[in-house]
Design a protein around this motif. Structure first.
Motif, PDB file in Angstrom:
ATOM      1  N   ARG A   1       6.580   7.712  -0.359  1.00  0.00           N
ATOM      2  CA  ARG A   1       5.877   6.714  -1.185  1.00  0.00           C
ATOM      3  C   ARG A   1       5.227   7.454  -2.351  1.00  0.00           C
ATOM      4  O   ARG A   1       4.067   7.880  -2.277  1.00  0.00           O
ATOM      5  CB  ARG A   1       4.841   5.953  -0.364  1.00  0.00           C
TER       6      ARG A   1
ATOM      7  N   ASP B   1      -0.941   0.338  -4.202  1.00  0.00           N
ATOM      8  CA  ASP B   1      -0.482  -0.280  -2.958  1.00  0.00           C
ATOM      9  C   ASP B   1       0.048   0.775  -1.984  1.00  0.00           C
ATOM     10  O   ASP B   1       1.131   0.650  -1.418  1.00  0.00           O
ATOM     11  CB  ASP B   1       0.594  -1.325  -3.234  1.00  0.00           C
ATOM     12  N   HIS B   2      -0.748   1.816  -1.813  1.00  0.00           N
ATOM     13  CA  HIS B   2      -0.376   2.958  -0.973  1.00  0.00           C
ATOM     14  C   HIS B   2      -1.437   3.098   0.114  1.00  0.00           C
ATOM     15  O   HIS B   2      -2.596   3.437  -0.168  1.00  0.00           O
ATOM     16  CB  HIS B   2      -0.296   4.216  -1.836  1.00  0.00           C
TER      17      HIS B   2
ATOM     18  N   THR C   1       1.325   8.140   5.320  1.00  0.00           N
ATOM     19  CA  THR C   1       1.819   6.829   5.721  1.00  0.00           C
ATOM     20  C   THR C   1       2.806   6.976   6.873  1.00  0.00           C
ATOM     21  O   THR C   1       3.529   7.978   6.973  1.00  0.00           O
ATOM     22  CB  THR C   1       2.511   6.120   4.549  1.00  0.00           C
TER      23      THR C   1
ATOM     24  N   ASP D   1       5.997   6.328   7.997  1.00  0.00           N
ATOM     25  CA  ASP D   1       7.277   5.914   7.416  1.00  0.00           C
ATOM     26  C   ASP D   1       8.396   5.930   8.445  1.00  0.00           C
ATOM     27  O   ASP D   1       8.434   6.818   9.307  1.00  0.00           O
ATOM     28  CB  ASP D   1       7.656   6.852   6.268  1.00  0.00           C
TER      29      ASP D   1
ATOM     30  N   SER E   1      -0.409   2.920   8.794  1.00  0.00           N
ATOM     31  CA  SER E   1       0.647   1.932   8.576  1.00  0.00           C
ATOM     32  C   SER E   1       0.371   1.204   7.263  1.00  0.00           C
ATOM     33  O   SER E   1      -0.281   1.732   6.385  1.00  0.00           O
ATOM     34  CB  SER E   1       0.708   0.959   9.748  1.00  0.00           C
TER      35      SER E   1
ATOM     36  N   ASP F   1       3.013  -1.050   5.751  1.00  0.00           N
ATOM     37  CA  ASP F   1       4.270  -1.292   5.040  1.00  0.00           C
ATOM     38  C   ASP F   1       4.938  -2.592   5.469  1.00  0.00           C
ATOM     39  O   ASP F   1       6.095  -2.839   5.151  1.00  0.00           O
ATOM     40  CB  ASP F   1       5.236  -0.130   5.242  1.00  0.00           C
TER      41      ASP F   1
ATOM     42  N   TRP G   1       2.293 -10.007   5.032  1.00  0.00           N
ATOM     43  CA  TRP G   1       2.113  -8.736   4.318  1.00  0.00           C
ATOM     44  C   TRP G   1       2.562  -8.866   2.866  1.00  0.00           C
ATOM     45  O   TRP G   1       1.909  -8.379   1.949  1.00  0.00           O
ATOM     46  CB  TRP G   1       2.892  -7.633   5.020  1.00  0.00           C
TER      47      TRP G   1
ATOM     48  N   GLY H   1       9.780   5.010  -3.022  1.00  0.00           N
ATOM     49  CA  GLY H   1       8.445   4.428  -3.085  1.00  0.00           C
ATOM     50  C   GLY H   1       7.773   4.512  -4.434  1.00  0.00           C
ATOM     51  O   GLY H   1       6.543   4.570  -4.515  1.00  0.00           O
TER      52      GLY H   1
ATOM     53  N   SER I   1       6.066  -0.413  -4.411  1.00  0.00           N
ATOM     54  CA  SER I   1       6.077  -0.941  -3.044  1.00  0.00           C
ATOM     55  C   SER I   1       6.872  -2.233  -3.041  1.00  0.00           C
ATOM     56  O   SER I   1       6.968  -2.928  -4.058  1.00  0.00           O
ATOM     57  CB  SER I   1       4.655  -1.198  -2.532  1.00  0.00           C
TER      58      SER I   1
ATOM     59  N   ARG J   1       6.018  -4.851  -1.691  1.00  0.00           N
ATOM     60  CA  ARG J   1       5.073  -5.945  -1.923  1.00  0.00           C
ATOM     61  C   ARG J   1       4.811  -6.142  -3.422  1.00  0.00           C
ATOM     62  O   ARG J   1       4.696  -7.280  -3.895  1.00  0.00           O
ATOM     63  CB  ARG J   1       3.760  -5.678  -1.192  1.00  0.00           C
TER      64      ARG J   1
ATOM     65  N   ARG K   1      13.088  -5.087   4.936  1.00  0.00           N
ATOM     66  CA  ARG K   1      12.126  -4.853   6.029  1.00  0.00           C
ATOM     67  C   ARG K   1      12.826  -4.920   7.390  1.00  0.00           C
ATOM     68  O   ARG K   1      12.502  -4.177   8.311  1.00  0.00           O
ATOM     69  CB  ARG K   1      10.999  -5.886   5.988  1.00  0.00           C
TER      70      ARG K   1
END
Length: 517
Positions: free
Chosen positions: A13, A18-19, A99, A101, A124, A126, A146, A232, A235, A237, A264
């Motif tokens: 990432r 957004d990390h 993170t 992953d 977490s 993600d 999410w 990454g 993200s 999102r 996902r």
């Protein structure tokens, strides 16, 4: 004494916005040190990444450097075994934050060691579920929640950044491992390029549905976000929220958003079972085709010399550019496993090496589904002859990557070996001399594949009654992804999730909506 300083260990990432790990570290510690470790296991002759993918990674790291510089920090580089290095730093009083992953093979073993030794605090965030007992329904609800939730923003104000001595640089690593990217049209990695790619795609999203299947159309008509999602730079999102805010309500937007869920879905599978890269998901299929290994067939497939123009053009495109649209990826997988009857893992590793956007959670699961090693949808056999008519009727793609056929009449590109001798002479391409004859006869090979699947169908289904095996094969989402396959080809399961968000991945940034980080 409580730990007051934290290392932010960047892995896949390569951004600040957004990390989850960046947000956690900057919220809970006064002093942080961003770190990336060049792991020798991912370089050299044993590494499963072409130099062009490594170059994309290095672009993205240098972009991340700039992002940290903009907020008064530095990205620190080290080279060596991450377990040994992070263990030493932990003993020096650093809390290591990273993170959680999805990983496999070496990465999975590395993270397990670090977790068992309590060296790294894995965060977490993600959208994936890391608890037992989830169902299709609650999984989809959690992922959707999410996607729509507020992004994690770093708390950079009043943060102290610290450095390490004895650093290495990206240039030194490239020199040490002689990184020489050769692929043409290689995308530039990094946050800014990712944002620009997303914005450009959003402006043409209405035409997305018609640009998915034909490789010439897909090169410019699909998102091309997958490598940025893989590393990454954005993200998922961020992409979801940008598209929902900036794109009109249309079929193209709906199709693209569905691909985000499928992204996902496949990474969830790798979280649930890291064996996707090494073993058949269905034990009944473990040795499927192993006795059929044929080095000449494998070489012909790899180098685009099978005598089937659509397959050969696709494989040459893969080798030359590190890209291939989903439909052609699926066709080449089917040809390798169903028609040539070769072991799936050889081909999957080859794809993973050459694809700039290859994500293990997507590449290997897609290979197993298409190769039949999951034990479901066993008759999904693509017809490479029909694909010429459907997706390259003017021969544009074929002639671009197979110069031997440049002057060949379009009407014979489906089956060049059937062209009259005079036609071959006039086209300066004698089949069997200048371009190969088909390595196998398609109809006969397809029949052999059907017979094999018929023999294995019952025991494969029985194995799927075992809870752990059934869970690997099950779909996380409730609905079936839209099929884009025309009559005569197999019904599709997850279309476009292999690598390209159009196939399967994406990301970007806009000063108004996406954070500058």
């Amino acid at each position: 004494m409580p730990v007051e300083k934290a290392i932010i260990w960047h892995r896949r990432r390569l951004r600040l916005s957004d990390h989850a790990a960046v947000a956690y570290a900057t919220e809970n510690y006064d002093t942080v040190m961003p770190l990336f470790v060049f792991d020798p296991a991912f370089y050299g002759e044993d590494g499963l990444a072409c130099d062009s993918r490594i170059a994309f990674l290095h672009d993205s790291l240098q972009s991340l450097e700039q992002l940290y510089t903009a907020v008064g920090g530095d990205l620190i580089y080290r080279h060596g075994d991450p377990v040994e290095l992070l263990q030493r730093l932990s003993k020096q009083g650093w809390e290591v934050i990273a993170t959680a992953d999805p990983t496999a093979r070496h990465g999975y073993q590395r993270d397990q060691k670090l977790s068992d030794k309590r060296i790294v605090n894995f965060i977490s965030g993600d959208g994936l579920v890391r608890s037992d007992g989830w169902s299709r329904r609650n999984w989809e609800a959690e992922v959707e929640e999410w996607f729509t939730a507020e992004q994690r923003k770093p708390n950079i104000n009043d943060i102290n950044f610290e450095q390490l001595d004895e650093q290495v640089s990206v240039d030194e690593i490239e020199g040490k491992y002689a990184i020489t990217p050769q692929k043409t049209n290689r995308p530039v990695g990094g946050r800014q390029a990712a944002v620009e790619t997303l914005q450009s795609f959003a402006r043409q999203i209405r035409s997305y549905p018609k640009n998915i299947s034909a490789p010439s159309d897909a090169r410019t008509g699909t998102s091309q976000l997958s490598p940025y999602l893989r590393f990454g730079c954005l993200s998922l999102r961020e992409v979801y929220q940008y598209v929902m805010e900036h794109c009109p309500d249309c079929t193209g937007r709906d199709m693209f958003i569905s691909r985000l869920f499928w992204n996902r879905h496949y990474l969830q599978k790798l979280v649930d079972w890291p064996g996707w890269t090494e073993r058949a998901a269905n034990p009944v299929m473990e040795d499927l085709r192993s006795e059929n290994y044929n080095s000449e067939y494998v070489r012909a497939w790899k180098y685009g010399e099978t005598g089937y123009p659509m397959v050969d053009a696709s494989m040459r495109c893969l080798r030359e550019t590190g890209w291939l649209n989903f439909r052609m990826r699926a066709m080449c997988v089917s040809f390798f496993t169903d028609i040539l009857q070769q072991p799936w893992k050889i081909g999957a590793d080859y794809f993973h090496y050459h694809l700039i956007d290859s994500d293990p959670g997507i590449n290997y699961t897609q290979w197993q589904y298409q190769a039949g090693t999951v034990g479901t949808d066993l008759m999904r056999i693509y017809n490479p002859i029909k694909q010429v008519e459907d997706n390259d009727p003017e021969g544009e793609f074929i002639k671009q990557y197979i110069p031997e056929l440049q002057d060949f009449p379009v009407g014979y590109l489906e089956r060049p070996e059937r062209a009259p001798e005079q036609t071959q002479q006039e086209a300066n391409c004698i089949i069997g001399k200048d371009y190969p004859e088909p390595v196998v006869e398609f109809a006969q090979a397809r029949e052999r594949a059907h017979q094999l699947y018929e023999q294995l169908k019952v025991p494969a289904r029985q194995a799927l009654h075992t809870e752990s095996i059934a869970r690997r094969a099950s779909l996380a989402r409730l609905d079936t992804p839209p099929s884009e396959l025309p009559d005569g080809d197999p019904p599709s399961t997850p279309v476009e999730t292999i690598p390209e968000l159009d196939e399967v991945s994406l990301h970007t940034d806009d000063q108004s909506t996406l954070e500058q980080f």
